[in-house]
Design an enzyme around this catalytic site. Structure first.
Site, PDB file in Angstrom:
ATOM      1  N   ASP A 172       0.857  -1.190   0.000  1.00 31.91           N
ATOM      2  CA  ASP A 172       0.000   0.000   0.000  1.00 31.91           C
ATOM      3  C   ASP A 172       0.889   1.235   0.000  1.00 31.91           C
ATOM      4  O   ASP A 172       1.720   1.419   0.907  1.00 31.91           O
ATOM      5  CB  ASP A 172      -0.895  -0.022   1.242  1.00 31.91           C
ATOM      6  CG  ASP A 172      -2.060   0.955   1.131  1.00 31.91           C
ATOM      7  OD1 ASP A 172      -2.181   1.620   0.095  1.00 31.91           O
ATOM      8  OD2 ASP A 172      -2.849   1.034   2.093  1.00 31.91           O
ATOM      9  N   GLU A 184      -2.466   0.256  -4.467  1.00 39.13           N
ATOM     10  CA  GLU A 184      -2.320  -0.929  -3.621  1.00 39.13           C
ATOM     11  C   GLU A 184      -2.573  -2.199  -4.419  1.00 39.13           C
ATOM     12  O   GLU A 184      -3.294  -2.206  -5.408  1.00 39.13           O
ATOM     13  CB  GLU A 184      -3.242  -0.874  -2.406  1.00 39.13           C
ATOM     14  CG  GLU A 184      -4.717  -0.851  -2.729  1.00 39.13           C
ATOM     15  CD  GLU A 184      -5.582  -0.894  -1.472  1.00 39.13           C
ATOM     16  OE1 GLU A 184      -5.335  -1.759  -0.603  1.00 39.13           O
ATOM     17  OE2 GLU A 184      -6.507  -0.071  -1.376  1.00 39.13           O
TER      18      GLU A 184
END
Length: 438
Positions: free
Chosen positions: A18, A113
């Site tokens: 992420d 992500e």
């Protein structure tokens, strides 16, 4: 055996990567003078929303998806910048190239992500935690951006682990995170149970309120509630789903190829609009953009949907199913415009959108309409211009070629021509609401 059905490793080989404050970080990279300042990416107008914000802004309570007006009250000194989706997409492509240099099993969740299954890459690159550190290092070295990585045996736990790895925003400054957090198999409950129940997928404000009434505040509390009770309070599917997550059960595999379900464009206006002619032009602009993206993806659609949100926030959709697939802007615009004719816009339109769904490979350019509710647009198939023949195919191909060479605003529908040139809608334009003064 396909990757999605391959046997899962008993080891922690699922990575969730992420990016840290991705959109804001890209803006700082492109404009270094913004470094260290509370920065908000999104629509700065009164109807805008926050797409991303720097950690300096988060220290004041600003969060993604927050109304921009609220963010401005929390952090009056924040710098607002309009989102540049195309630039974020460019960086995302380069990030995913790094991912795929380690494993082909990459499941993108958003621009910033992704999940990676690295079980088959350990012989080449070493244990999963080492790969996580290497991926972070390459992203920072090659792109100047930072990422946080969670490593676990399941997607659910890996995602929560990446959150635990992130930096923390404080008024005294940004506190660096751990960068990589590894949850070894057998230690999942030790990690999960102290976390607030809101950390679970599927627990929004309404569900959290119901759980709090049961005395549930942590995931550990939730794990002790009988599944029958949860099914009674939340519904069978949701109750069982949350019960499984509370015990760390998540057997979903990383799926590297996810079929596109729909392609859409929508826009929120700074002021409610009831000008039908102007809204017709907006429909043409969005349909042109959707058609272009369909062709880039090598797809056609069988369903066109118009979305209208009024000033009262009441939202309606109108759809048309085509008997033959289409991918040209003129075809989609004709259908969407017909759908708009069925809508009374006198109350004022806050948001308008056009989407294409029921996607298939190109097989037939002929456009015929099947109006499921018996309604028909003002211009029917019989009296509308023919937009289905080979001439339109050739014209569309020519438009695409001109745009590739000279830019998206080089050519387009005449109705989009204004004083400042063609108003071509690009992916991400006004995605987070109107800007300041709009």
């Amino acid at each position: 055996m396909s990757p999605s059905t391959a046997p899962r490793s008993a080891e922690a080989t699922i990575l969730h990567v992420d990016m840290d404050a991705f959109y804001a970080a890209v803006e700082v990279l492109l404009e270094p003078a913004l470094a260290g300042r509370p920065l908000i990416v999104g629509g700065a107008g009164r109807r805008g929303v926050v797409a991303s914000c720097s950690y300096e802004a988060r220290a004041y309570g600003v969060r993604s998806a927050m109304p921009s007006a609220q963010a401005r009250r929390l952090c009056p000194q924040a710098v607002f910048v309009a989102g540049r989706y195309d630039r974020y997409a460019e960086f995302s492509l380069r990030i995913h190239e790094i991912f795929r240099s380690f494993t082909p099993l990459v499941e993108g969740i958003a621009l910033d992500e992704a999940f990676l299954d690295v079980a088959g890459a350990r012989r080449l690159f070493g244990p999963a935690p080492e790969m996580a550190a290497a991926i972070r290092g390459r992203i920072e070295l090659e792109l100047g951006l930072r990422a946080s990585v969670g490593v676990a045996a399941s997607k659910f736990v890996a995602k929560l682990a990446s959150e635990a790895a992130k930096p923390r925003a404080t008024l005294a400054g940004v506190r660096p995170g751990r960068g990589v957090v590894v949850i070894e198999p057998g230690r999942e409950l030790d990690f999960l149970h102290p976390l607030p129940v809101e950390a679970l997928w599927g627990v929004g404000p309404a569900t959290a309120k119901r759980l709090h009434r049961l005395g549930v505040t942590t995931i550990g509390d939730l794990s002790s509630v009988p599944v029958d009770t949860l099914e009674h309070v939340l519904g069978r599917a949701a109750g069982r789903h949350l019960h499984d997550l509370a015990w760390g059960r998540d057997d979903r595999a990383v799926e590297p190829e996810r079929d596109v379900k729909s392609i859409s464009h929508e826009e929120t206006y700074a002021h409610d609009r009831d000008d039908r002619d102007g809204l017709h032009g907006e429909v043409v602009r969005m349909a042109d953009a959707v058609g272009a993206r369909l062709r880039v993806a090598g797809l056609c659609c069988r369903t066109v949907t118009l979305k209208v949100r009024f000033g009262t926030f009441a939202t309606i959709t109108r759809s048309c199913t085509l008997t033959a697939a289409a991918d040209t802007g003129v075809a989609l615009a004709r259908v969407a415009a017909g759908l708009l004719e069925q809508v009374d816009v006198s109350a004022g339109v806050r948001l308008l959108g056009v989407s294409a769904s029921n996607l298939i490979p190109p097989v037939d350019r002929q456009l015929a309409l099947q109006w499921g509710d018996g309604a028909r647009p003002a211009a029917t198939t019989a009296d509308a211009p023919d937009d289905s023949g080979p001439e339109w195919d050739q014209a569309t191909d020519a438009v695409d070629a001109v745009r590739r060479r000279f830019g998206e605003r080089a050519v387009g529908p005449a109705v989009l021509l204004g004083g400042d040139g063609l108003r071509i809608k690009r992916q991400g334009d006004t995605q987070w609401g109107p800007g300041e003064g709009e």
